[in-house]
Design an enzyme around this catalytic site. Structure first.
Site, PDB file in Angstrom:
ATOM      1  N   ASP A  14      -2.310   1.284   1.707  1.00 18.05           N
ATOM      2  CA  ASP A  14      -1.720   2.517   1.173  1.00 18.05           C
ATOM      3  C   ASP A  14      -0.425   2.831   1.923  1.00 18.05           C
ATOM      4  O   ASP A  14      -0.271   2.461   3.086  1.00 18.05           O
ATOM      5  CB  ASP A  14      -2.744   3.656   1.355  1.00 18.05           C
ATOM      6  CG  ASP A  14      -2.447   4.838   0.454  1.00 18.05           C
ATOM      7  OD1 ASP A  14      -1.523   4.743  -0.389  1.00 18.05           O
ATOM      8  OD2 ASP A  14      -3.132   5.859   0.598  1.00 18.05           O
ATOM      9  N   ASN A  16       2.828   2.275   0.672  1.00 15.73           N
ATOM     10  CA  ASN A  16       4.019   1.488   0.332  1.00 15.73           C
ATOM     11  C   ASN A  16       5.123   2.397  -0.229  1.00 15.73           C
ATOM     12  O   ASN A  16       6.292   2.254   0.123  1.00 15.73           O
ATOM     13  CB  ASN A  16       3.688   0.431  -0.731  1.00 15.73           C
ATOM     14  CG  ASN A  16       2.744  -0.628  -0.213  1.00 15.73           C
ATOM     15  OD1 ASN A  16       2.464  -0.683   0.975  1.00 15.73           O
ATOM     16  ND2 ASN A  16       2.254  -1.470  -1.108  1.00 15.73           N
ATOM     17  N   GLY A  17       4.712   3.316  -1.115  1.00 17.96           N
ATOM     18  CA  GLY A  17       5.682   4.229  -1.735  1.00 17.96           C
ATOM     19  C   GLY A  17       6.349   5.094  -0.679  1.00 17.96           C
ATOM     20  O   GLY A  17       7.580   5.259  -0.671  1.00 17.96           O
ATOM     21  N   ARG A  18       5.535   5.635   0.255  1.00 21.28           N
ATOM     22  CA  ARG A  18       6.101   6.513   1.299  1.00 21.28           C
ATOM     23  C   ARG A  18       7.036   5.744   2.227  1.00 21.28           C
ATOM     24  O   ARG A  18       8.062   6.261   2.652  1.00 21.28           O
ATOM     25  CB  ARG A  18       4.962   7.166   2.107  1.00 21.28           C
ATOM     26  CG  ARG A  18       4.462   8.443   1.471  1.00 21.28           C
ATOM     27  CD  ARG A  18       3.129   8.860   2.015  1.00 21.28           C
ATOM     28  NE  ARG A  18       2.050   8.085   1.410  1.00 21.28           N
ATOM     29  CZ  ARG A  18       0.769   8.174   1.777  1.00 21.28           C
ATOM     30  NH1 ARG A  18       0.431   8.979   2.769  1.00 21.28           N
ATOM     31  NH2 ARG A  18      -0.143   7.463   1.159  1.00 21.28           N
ATOM     32  N   HIS A  31       6.415  -1.924  -2.179  1.00 29.62           N
ATOM     33  CA  HIS A  31       5.382  -2.902  -2.538  1.00 29.62           C
ATOM     34  C   HIS A  31       5.762  -4.305  -2.047  1.00 29.62           C
ATOM     35  O   HIS A  31       4.918  -5.063  -1.585  1.00 29.62           O
ATOM     36  CB  HIS A  31       5.154  -2.908  -4.054  1.00 29.62           C
ATOM     37  CG  HIS A  31       4.566  -1.625  -4.561  1.00 29.62           C
ATOM     38  ND1 HIS A  31       3.534  -0.976  -3.922  1.00 29.62           N
ATOM     39  CD2 HIS A  31       4.870  -0.846  -5.635  1.00 29.62           C
ATOM     40  CE1 HIS A  31       3.226   0.136  -4.572  1.00 29.62           C
ATOM     41  NE2 HIS A  31       4.029   0.236  -5.612  1.00 29.62           N
ATOM     42  N   SER A  59      -5.906  -0.849  -8.506  1.00 29.22           N
ATOM     43  CA  SER A  59      -7.196  -0.305  -8.953  1.00 29.22           C
ATOM     44  C   SER A  59      -7.196  -0.085 -10.456  1.00 29.22           C
ATOM     45  O   SER A  59      -6.130  -0.051 -11.090  1.00 29.22           O
ATOM     46  CB  SER A  59      -7.475   1.019  -8.234  1.00 29.22           C
ATOM     47  OG  SER A  59      -6.664   2.039  -8.786  1.00 29.22           O
ATOM     48  N   GLU A  61      -7.594   2.547 -11.753  1.00 32.18           N
ATOM     49  CA  GLU A  61      -6.920   3.835 -11.968  1.00 32.18           C
ATOM     50  C   GLU A  61      -5.389   3.707 -11.836  1.00 32.18           C
ATOM     51  O   GLU A  61      -4.650   4.590 -12.267  1.00 32.18           O
ATOM     52  CB  GLU A  61      -7.418   4.885 -10.956  1.00 32.18           C
ATOM     53  CG  GLU A  61      -8.849   5.366 -11.189  1.00 32.18           C
ATOM     54  CD  GLU A  61      -9.911   4.306 -10.898  1.00 32.18           C
ATOM     55  OE1 GLU A  61      -9.755   3.538  -9.933  1.00 32.18           O
ATOM     56  OE2 GLU A  61     -10.898   4.231 -11.664  1.00 32.18           O
ATOM     57  N   ASN A  62      -4.921   2.595 -11.236  1.00 28.98           N
ATOM     58  CA  ASN A  62      -3.472   2.445 -11.034  1.00 28.98           C
ATOM     59  C   ASN A  62      -2.702   2.249 -12.339  1.00 28.98           C
ATOM     60  O   ASN A  62      -1.469   2.372 -12.359  1.00 28.98           O
ATOM     61  CB  ASN A  62      -3.159   1.278 -10.081  1.00 28.98           C
ATOM     62  CG  ASN A  62      -3.454   1.582  -8.628  1.00 28.98           C
ATOM     63  OD1 ASN A  62      -3.769   0.693  -7.830  1.00 28.98           O
ATOM     64  ND2 ASN A  62      -3.346   2.847  -8.232  1.00 28.98           N
ATOM     65  N   TRP A  63      -3.405   1.980 -13.450  1.00 31.45           N
ATOM     66  CA  TRP A  63      -2.713   1.850 -14.749  1.00 31.45           C
ATOM     67  C   TRP A  63      -2.017   3.145 -15.124  1.00 31.45           C
ATOM     68  O   TRP A  63      -1.108   3.148 -15.953  1.00 31.45           O
ATOM     69  CB  TRP A  63      -3.703   1.468 -15.857  1.00 31.45           C
ATOM     70  CG  TRP A  63      -4.259   0.090 -15.728  1.00 31.45           C
ATOM     71  CD1 TRP A  63      -5.508  -0.240 -15.256  1.00 31.45           C
ATOM     72  CD2 TRP A  63      -3.620  -1.156 -16.054  1.00 31.45           C
ATOM     73  NE1 TRP A  63      -5.666  -1.610 -15.267  1.00 31.45           N
ATOM     74  CE2 TRP A  63      -4.526  -2.194 -15.763  1.00 31.45           C
ATOM     75  CE3 TRP A  63      -2.365  -1.492 -16.575  1.00 31.45           C
ATOM     76  CZ2 TRP A  63      -4.236  -3.538 -15.961  1.00 31.45           C
ATOM     77  CZ3 TRP A  63      -2.073  -2.838 -16.770  1.00 31.45           C
ATOM     78  CH2 TRP A  63      -2.998  -3.839 -16.465  1.00 31.45           C
ATOM     79  N   ARG A 183     -10.212   8.410   2.404  1.00 33.89           N
ATOM     80  CA  ARG A 183     -11.167   8.253   1.294  1.00 33.89           C
ATOM     81  C   ARG A 183     -11.245   6.790   0.895  1.00 33.89           C
ATOM     82  O   ARG A 183     -10.366   6.001   1.243  1.00 33.89           O
ATOM     83  CB  ARG A 183     -10.762   9.134   0.104  1.00 33.89           C
ATOM     84  CG  ARG A 183      -9.333   8.924  -0.342  1.00 33.89           C
ATOM     85  CD  ARG A 183      -8.964   9.766  -1.559  1.00 33.89           C
ATOM     86  NE  ARG A 183      -7.544   9.621  -1.795  1.00 33.89           N
ATOM     87  CZ  ARG A 183      -6.606  10.449  -1.357  1.00 33.89           C
ATOM     88  NH1 ARG A 183      -6.942  11.523  -0.670  1.00 33.89           N
ATOM     89  NH2 ARG A 183      -5.331  10.220  -1.602  1.00 33.89           N
TER      90      ARG A 183
HETATM   91  C1  FPP Z   1      -0.635   1.745  -2.410  1.00 33.20           C
HETATM   92  O1  FPP Z   1       0.544   2.341  -1.917  1.00 33.20           O
HETATM   93  C2  FPP Z   1      -0.366   0.357  -2.732  1.00 33.20           C
HETATM   94  C3  FPP Z   1      -0.556  -0.209  -3.960  1.00 33.20           C
HETATM   95  C4  FPP Z   1      -1.061   0.504  -5.135  1.00 33.20           C
HETATM   96  C5  FPP Z   1      -0.224  -1.625  -4.206  1.00 33.20           C
HETATM   97  C6  FPP Z   1      -0.490  -2.558  -3.073  1.00 33.20           C
HETATM   98  C7  FPP Z   1       0.081  -3.865  -3.425  1.00 33.20           C
HETATM   99  C8  FPP Z   1       0.660  -4.740  -2.576  1.00 33.20           C
HETATM  100  C9  FPP Z   1       0.725  -4.557  -1.105  1.00 33.20           C
HETATM  101  C10 FPP Z   1       1.210  -5.999  -3.104  1.00 33.20           C
HETATM  102  C11 FPP Z   1       0.083  -6.886  -3.577  1.00 33.20           C
HETATM  103  C12 FPP Z   1       0.624  -8.045  -4.261  1.00 33.20           C
HETATM  104  C13 FPP Z   1      -0.026  -9.226  -4.415  1.00 33.20           C
HETATM  105  C14 FPP Z   1       0.691 -10.360  -5.005  1.00 33.20           C
HETATM  106  C15 FPP Z   1      -1.412  -9.420  -3.970  1.00 33.20           C
HETATM  107  P1  FPP Z   1       1.136   3.560  -2.722  1.00 33.20           P
HETATM  108  O2  FPP Z   1       2.076   3.043  -3.743  1.00 33.20           O
HETATM  109  O3  FPP Z   1       0.019   4.395  -3.273  1.00 33.20           O
HETATM  110  O4  FPP Z   1       1.900   4.335  -1.604  1.00 33.20           O
HETATM  111  P2  FPP Z   1       2.104   5.924  -1.510  1.00 33.20           P
HETATM  112  O5  FPP Z   1       0.737   6.529  -1.405  1.00 33.20           O
HETATM  113  O6  FPP Z   1       2.925   6.081  -0.275  1.00 33.20           O
HETATM  114  O7  FPP Z   1       2.829   6.339  -2.762  1.00 33.20           O
END
Ligand code: FPP
Length: 231
Positions: A14, A16-18, A31, A59, A61-63, A183
Site C-alpha cells: 500500500d 504507491n499513490g501517496r 505503481h 483486489s 475491489e480495485n476495479w 486492516r
Molecule cells: C496500493 O497502493 C497498491 C496497489 C493497488 C497496486 C500494487 C501493485 C504493484 C506494486 C505492482 C504489481 C505489478 C505486478 C506486475 C505484480 P495505492 O495505490 O492504494 O496507494 P495509496 O493508498 O497511497 O493511494
C-alpha cells in the site's frame, strides 16, 4: 519449515499513490516504483529463506478505481510479469497467480499462463501474486466447487481448505502492510486465521531487502499459540 520459522509471508503493498503524490508525480509512477520494491522484497525473502511470499497486487475491489489506473495496472502485469522471466529463472522463483482468472484481458491471461508454466519447476521461493483477488470470493468459490463436486458430507474447515485455490500452500505465518493502514482489506481471509500481523508506516515503494529482515526480527519476537497456551 524455513530456519527462521517464517515459511510464508504476505504483503499488502500500500502507499504507491501517496509515494507518487508526495513527489508531484502521477499515481502510476508510484505503481512502477512499487514494482521495483516488490523485486527487492523477493530478493530479501530469498536471503532470509522465506519459501512462500504472497503479494496483494490487485483486489476484486480495485476495479472501481479510475479506468486509466486499472488499465495501467493491467498493462503492468501483462508486460512486466513476463518481462522478468530471466530474473525468475536465474533466482529459482516459481510464480503463481492467485485470484479469479476469468474475465481478465487476454494479454493478462496469456502473460499469467506463460509465466506460471515457465517457472513451475523452480523451487527456491514461490511468489504468489494475488491479482483480481478477494478473500471472500475465494471462500465462496471453494464452497461452489464443493457443491459442483456433489460432495454431500458436512462442510468442514478442512474441506473448504482442500478446495481453495492452491491448497498445497501453507497458511500465511505473517501478514504485513505498508503505508500505515491497519486492516486486511479482504486479503487471505481463510489463511490468516492465526497469522501474525504487522503494520508499518513506510510506503511500499520505500521497502527493501533490509526491511524484510526487520520484519523477520519482529516475527521472531512473537509467541504463536494457535489457540493453545504457547510454549
Ligand atoms: C496500493 O497502493 C497498491 C496497489 C493497488 C497496486 C500494487 C501493485 C504493484 C506494486 C505492482 C504489481 C505489478 C505486478 C506486475 C505484480 P495505492 O495505490 O492504494 O496507494 P495509496 O493508498 O497511497 O493511494
Amino acid at each position: 519449515m524455513a530456519d527462521n520459522n517464517l515459511e510464508h509471508l504476505g504483503i499488502i503493498m500500500d502507499g504507491n499513490g501517496r509515494w507518487a503524490s508526495k513527489r508531484h508525480l502521477p499515481r502510476t509512477a508510484g505503481h512502477l516504483e512499487g514494482l521495483k520494491a516488490l523485486k527487492r522484497c523477493i530478493l530479501g525473502s530469498i536471503e532470509m529463506d522465506i519459501k512462500f511470499l504472497s503479494l496483494y497486487a490487485f483486489s476484486t475491489e480495485n476495479w472501481s478505481r479510475p479506468k486509466t489506473e486499472v488499465n495501467y495496472l493491467m498493462n503492468l502485469i501483462a508486460t512486466k510479469l513476463p518481462g522478468e522471466l530471466k530474473f525468475y529463472m536465474s533466482k529459482g522463483i516459481r510464480i503463481l497467480i492467485r485470484g479469479r482468472k476469468e474475465n481478465l484481458p487476454q494479454n493478462v491471461s496469456e502473460a499469467i499462463t506463460k509465466v506460471e508454466d515457465a517457472t513451475k519447476e523452480n523451487s527456491i521461493i514461490t511468489v504468489i501474486i494475488c491479482f483480481n483477488y478477494g478473500g471472500q470470493s475465494e471462500i465462496a468459490d471453494a464452497i461452489n466447487k464443493i457443491i459442483e463436486k456433489k460432495i454431500t458430507t458436512l462442510i468442514t474447515p478442512e474441506l473448504i481448505r482442500e478446495n481453495i485455490q492452491f491448497p498445497f500452500l501453507p497458511p500465511v505465518d505473517m501478514i504485513v502492510r505498508s503505508a500505515g493502514e491497519k486492516r486486511l482489506s479482504n486479503f487471505l481471509l481463510w489463511e490468516s486465521a492465526y497469522s501474525e500481523l504487522g503494520f508499518y508506516d513506510k510506503l511500499f515503494p520505500d521497502w527493501n531487502e533490509d526491511f524484510i529482515k526487520e520484519i523477520i526480527i519482529e516475527f521472531l519476537t512473537r509467541t504463536r499459540k494457535f489457540g493453545g497456551l504457547g510454549k
